[in-house]
Design an enzyme around this catalytic site. Structure first.
Site, PDB file in Angstrom:
ATOM      1  N   LYS A 184      45.850  38.278  56.430  1.00 56.56           N
ATOM      2  CA  LYS A 184      47.131  38.606  57.131  1.00 56.56           C
ATOM      3  C   LYS A 184      47.630  39.872  57.175  1.00 56.56           C
ATOM      4  O   LYS A 184      47.856  40.649  58.220  1.00 56.56           O
ATOM      5  CB  LYS A 184      48.115  37.722  56.406  1.00 56.56           C
ATOM      6  CG  LYS A 184      49.416  37.825  57.253  1.00 56.56           C
ATOM      7  CD  LYS A 184      50.582  36.916  56.471  1.00 56.56           C
ATOM      8  CE  LYS A 184      51.989  37.089  57.104  1.00 56.56           C
ATOM      9  NZ  LYS A 184      52.987  36.240  56.625  1.00 56.56           N
ATOM     10  N   GLU A 215      40.682  43.031  47.409  1.00 52.76           N
ATOM     11  CA  GLU A 215      39.589  42.486  47.405  1.00 52.76           C
ATOM     12  C   GLU A 215      38.701  42.126  48.754  1.00 52.76           C
ATOM     13  O   GLU A 215      37.595  42.212  48.817  1.00 52.76           O
ATOM     14  CB  GLU A 215      39.829  40.972  46.713  1.00 52.76           C
ATOM     15  CG  GLU A 215      40.424  40.979  45.380  1.00 52.76           C
ATOM     16  CD  GLU A 215      41.783  41.120  45.618  1.00 52.76           C
ATOM     17  OE1 GLU A 215      42.384  41.752  46.131  1.00 52.76           O
ATOM     18  OE2 GLU A 215      42.542  40.587  44.375  1.00 52.76           O
ATOM     19  N   GLY A 239      50.858  32.887  54.080  1.00 54.44           N
ATOM     20  CA  GLY A 239      49.353  32.688  53.994  1.00 54.44           C
ATOM     21  C   GLY A 239      48.996  31.521  53.451  1.00 54.44           C
ATOM     22  O   GLY A 239      48.153  30.713  54.066  1.00 54.44           O
ATOM     23  N   ARG A 240      49.601  30.852  52.585  1.00 55.94           N
ATOM     24  CA  ARG A 240      49.191  29.528  52.224  1.00 55.94           C
ATOM     25  C   ARG A 240      49.655  28.584  53.273  1.00 55.94           C
ATOM     26  O   ARG A 240      49.421  27.342  52.845  1.00 55.94           O
ATOM     27  CB  ARG A 240      50.017  29.306  50.822  1.00 55.94           C
ATOM     28  CG  ARG A 240      51.582  29.254  50.753  1.00 55.94           C
ATOM     29  CD  ARG A 240      52.067  29.454  49.273  1.00 55.94           C
ATOM     30  NE  ARG A 240      53.520  30.001  49.016  1.00 55.94           N
ATOM     31  CZ  ARG A 240      53.874  31.096  49.326  1.00 55.94           C
ATOM     32  NH1 ARG A 240      53.227  32.282  49.316  1.00 55.94           N
ATOM     33  NH2 ARG A 240      55.476  31.189  49.277  1.00 55.94           N
ATOM     34  N   GLU A 265      52.682  29.139  44.000  1.00 58.92           N
ATOM     35  CA  GLU A 265      53.159  30.378  44.733  1.00 58.92           C
ATOM     36  C   GLU A 265      54.531  30.218  45.394  1.00 58.92           C
ATOM     37  O   GLU A 265      55.179  30.947  45.634  1.00 58.92           O
ATOM     38  CB  GLU A 265      52.077  30.984  45.680  1.00 58.92           C
ATOM     39  CG  GLU A 265      52.343  32.286  46.106  1.00 58.92           C
ATOM     40  CD  GLU A 265      51.224  33.058  46.637  1.00 58.92           C
ATOM     41  OE1 GLU A 265      50.349  33.904  45.985  1.00 58.92           O
ATOM     42  OE2 GLU A 265      50.758  32.830  47.906  1.00 58.92           O
ATOM     43  N   HIS A 291      35.799  12.361  32.173  1.00 58.08           N
ATOM     44  CA  HIS A 291      34.897  12.773  30.967  1.00 58.08           C
ATOM     45  C   HIS A 291      35.195  14.096  30.501  1.00 58.08           C
ATOM     46  O   HIS A 291      34.401  14.703  29.752  1.00 58.08           O
ATOM     47  CB  HIS A 291      33.584  12.619  31.558  1.00 58.08           C
ATOM     48  CG  HIS A 291      33.162  11.350  31.850  1.00 58.08           C
ATOM     49  ND1 HIS A 291      32.771  10.334  31.250  1.00 58.08           N
ATOM     50  CD2 HIS A 291      33.412  10.696  33.083  1.00 58.08           C
ATOM     51  CE1 HIS A 291      32.598   9.115  31.909  1.00 58.08           C
ATOM     52  NE2 HIS A 291      32.804   9.238  33.123  1.00 58.08           N
ATOM     53  N   LYS A 317      49.114  43.790  41.323  1.00 56.66           N
ATOM     54  CA  LYS A 317      48.377  44.485  42.182  1.00 56.66           C
ATOM     55  C   LYS A 317      48.591  46.011  42.291  1.00 56.66           C
ATOM     56  O   LYS A 317      47.789  46.595  42.209  1.00 56.66           O
ATOM     57  CB  LYS A 317      49.016  44.183  43.978  1.00 56.66           C
ATOM     58  CG  LYS A 317      48.502  42.559  44.228  1.00 56.66           C
ATOM     59  CD  LYS A 317      49.044  42.388  45.750  1.00 56.66           C
ATOM     60  CE  LYS A 317      48.732  41.160  46.287  1.00 56.66           C
ATOM     61  NZ  LYS A 317      49.524  40.798  47.424  1.00 56.66           N
TER      62      LYS A 317
HETATM   63  O1  F6P Z   1      48.106  37.194  46.151  1.00 52.69           O
HETATM   64  C1  F6P Z   1      49.096  37.137  47.116  1.00 52.69           C
HETATM   65  C2  F6P Z   1      48.568  36.966  48.553  1.00 52.69           C
HETATM   66  O2  F6P Z   1      49.651  37.815  49.177  1.00 52.69           O
HETATM   67  C3  F6P Z   1      48.932  35.672  49.248  1.00 52.69           C
HETATM   68  O3  F6P Z   1      50.263  35.220  49.440  1.00 52.69           O
HETATM   69  C4  F6P Z   1      47.829  35.712  50.420  1.00 52.69           C
HETATM   70  O4  F6P Z   1      47.705  34.227  50.876  1.00 52.69           O
HETATM   71  C5  F6P Z   1      46.889  36.268  49.585  1.00 52.69           C
HETATM   72  O5  F6P Z   1      47.638  37.348  48.894  1.00 52.69           O
HETATM   73  C6  F6P Z   1      45.953  37.161  50.872  1.00 52.69           C
HETATM   74  O6  F6P Z   1      46.765  38.132  51.565  1.00 52.69           O
HETATM   75  P1  F6P Z   1      46.241  38.500  52.871  1.00 52.69           P
HETATM   76  O7  F6P Z   1      45.958  37.292  53.925  1.00 52.69           O
HETATM   77  O8  F6P Z   1      47.032  39.482  53.530  1.00 52.69           O
HETATM   78  O9  F6P Z   1      45.004  39.137  52.571  1.00 52.69           O
END
Ligand code: F6P
Length: 514
Positions: free
Chosen positions: A198, A204, A260-261, A346, A377, A486
């Site tokens: 987003k 990452e 995002g979620r 979240e 199990h 972060k």
């Molecule tokens: O870790 C938090 C977060 O902001 C989530 O809410 C989001 O889904 C994810 O990181 C990834 O963010 P982006 O889509 O901006 O890479």
């Protein structure tokens, strides 16, 4: 304030003996099953095995009325600013609405993106969108994390029966062992890299994208692999993606008002759409829209997300449960629990109220789980004989085309038996063999794991989370809690910032002290 409201007080007084209510004995009321179950076509919910009497249910519904839940649902769906700390609407329900029913101001963008998603996914699937050397795409590396990974990954796994598109490899963790182990297995000429973010700044994702594009550039002798037809971007920040090097016509976008979620319904669903095709993707959206309509229109007593949300409030706020387990008896729903963890925790893992005060009620529970029968199990020992109160959602698929009668009977018999055993318990000849029982669970039965029913299921849980946020007066659409970690990771990598002795010693041990 929630805790001083009449309905809250009434529930507190009922909770006084809530832990003593014997679920089994509630079935002396022959109408219980009928009153405590709900069929909404595609999904059937049996919520009769709960420590909830008709009086408690009425009191929970009175609490929802006190909190003007219907009005809040209308505000959510009308695109009002419900995400107050970020000054945004939460428009995920608009993404799944039929074309003719889209909200003003968003319709053009949603329609345009649906068209782009359909066109791009169809071309890649039918081989008319080719790689740099003219070969069709066989493998897709989807790079994203959190909401830009969990939803589409869960959807792709859940809809395996319908997967007839390219292979999709989801890379989320910055752990280099993942991407570096995957790349040598792929043919660079036939691999598409899809970068989902987003913000297009997530550390990452950016690092994984760089690694994948370097591999592609070296393999195909490309100066700018991000601009090749083998790279697409899915983002809410197209200007950043273009600055990264991806051409505008290789971008799918979505708006800021899509969290995002909650973004699986948007272009973020691209990898799942590549896997199963746009027709299936549309059916998934239709399922979500059907659940939205049910949520908006059904009276509280017959409203599945409202009832599930209120049951959770009962255990969380009145009977002291700290967690909630979700156990799908379907291996293809394994990742549904992972997705729910982000969706629920979240959203509702908050300590501040909508009006920026410290919350005085308990808010979101810990969501956890694993598929049955595997979980039986592993951790079911604690569920049967441990000391923690853990309400459970069992999820079963009534008809499964990928299984056979013999396996499916065994699978579902186990699910029903667990719910039964947890409720009835068993007296034992000694303490080791004693099962206290009276442990609550719901069974959610899905007719078949189709795209439509999966859409209904996902929207059901999204709305359950929303219901609880309304009762607790919290904002389920921001996530400030993830920011500090972060920032500190960036500080460490850049050798900045104060460090306590423990942190400093660890960094020295790892070789990151700078
Ligand atoms: O870790 C938090 C977060 O902001 C989530 O809410 C989001 O889904 C994810 O990181 C990834 O963010 P982006 O889509 O901006 O890479």
């Amino acid at each position: 304030m929630t805790t001083t409201s009449p309905a809250w007080h009434h529930l507190q007084s009922l909770a006084g003996n809530g832990n003593e209510i014997s679920i089994s004995s509630l079935f002396t009321d022959s109408t219980r099953l009928n009153r405590f179950s709900l069929d909404i076509g595609g999904l059937f919910l049996d919520f009769s095995k709960h420590r909830v009497t008709p009086e408690i249910l009425s009191a929970l519904i009175a609490l929802a009325e006190e909190k003007s839940l219907h009005k809040r649902i209308d505000e959510l769906m009308a695109g009002e600013i419900v995400n107050t700390s970020e000054g945004r609407a939460a428009l995920h329900t608009a993404l799944r609405r039929p074309s003719e029913d889209l909200p003003d101001g968003f319709a053009d963008h949603i329609l345009a993106e649906r068209k782009k998603l359909a066109a791009l996914s169809t071309k890649i699937r039918d081989g008319s969108w080719t790689g740099h050397t003219g070969k069709p795409i066989k493998d897709v590396i989807n790079i994203g994390i959190g909401g830009s990974d969990l939803g589409p990954k869960m959807m792709t796994a859940a809809l395996r029966e319908f997967h007839d598109g390219p292979r999709i490899h989801f890379i989320s963790n910055v752990d280099g062992a993942e991407i570096l182990s995957l790349l040598p297995q792929l043919d660079a000429e036939q691999t598409l890299i899809s970068i989902c973010s987003k913000t297009f700044t997530t550390q990452e994702t950016m690092l994984n994208a760089k690694t994948a594009l370097t591999w592609l550039g070296e393999a195909l002798a490309l100066d700018n692999p991000a601009a090749s037809p083998q790279c697409v971007g899915i983002t809410g920040s197209p200007e950043k993606a273009e600055a990264f090097g991806i051409p505008g016509d290789q971008l799918l976008t979505f708006r800021d008002s899509i969290g995002g979620r909650y973004s699986t319904w948007s272009s973020i669903g691209f990898p799942a759409c590549l896997a199963v095709g746009y027709e299936c993707f549309s059916e998934f959206l239709e399922g979500g829209a059907a659940m939205d309509q049910h949520f908006r229109e059904a009276e509280y007593e017959k409203n599945m997300p409202v009832l599930m949300g209120l049951l959770g409030v009962w255990y969380n706020n009145f009977l002291g449960a700290q967690s909630h387990a979700v156990i799908p008896y379907c291996q293809r729903l394994q990742l549904f629990v992972d997705h729910l963890q982000q969706l629920d925790m979240e959203s509702n893992g908050k300590s501040a109220t909508l009006d920026n005060q410290a919350a005085t009620t308990d808010t979101g529970p810990i969501i956890w789980g694993q598929t049955g029968t595997n979980g039986q199990h592993a951790f079911f020992q604690l569920l049967h004989q441990g000391q923690k109160l853990v309400p459970i959602d069992f999820i079963g698929i009534k008809n499964d085309n990928l299984s056979n009668t013999e396996h499916h009977r065994v699978l579902l018999a186990n699910m029903v038996a667990q719910a039964q055993a947890l409720m009835t318990g068993k007296s034992g000849e000694d303490a080791h063999r004693y099962y206290p029982g009276n442990r609550p669970s719901s069974v959610l039965l899905i007719e078949e794991l189709t795209p439509r029913n999966l859409g209904m299921l996902l929207a059901l849980y999204e709305h359950k989370v929303f219901v609880q946020s309304v009762i607790w007066s919290i904002n389920p659409f921001d996530q400030w809690g993830v920011e500090l970690g972060k920032q500190l990771a960036t500080n460490i990598l850049e050798g900045r910032g104060e460090k306590d002795p423990s942190t400093q010693a660890l960094l020295e041990k790892i070789g990151l002290a700078g």
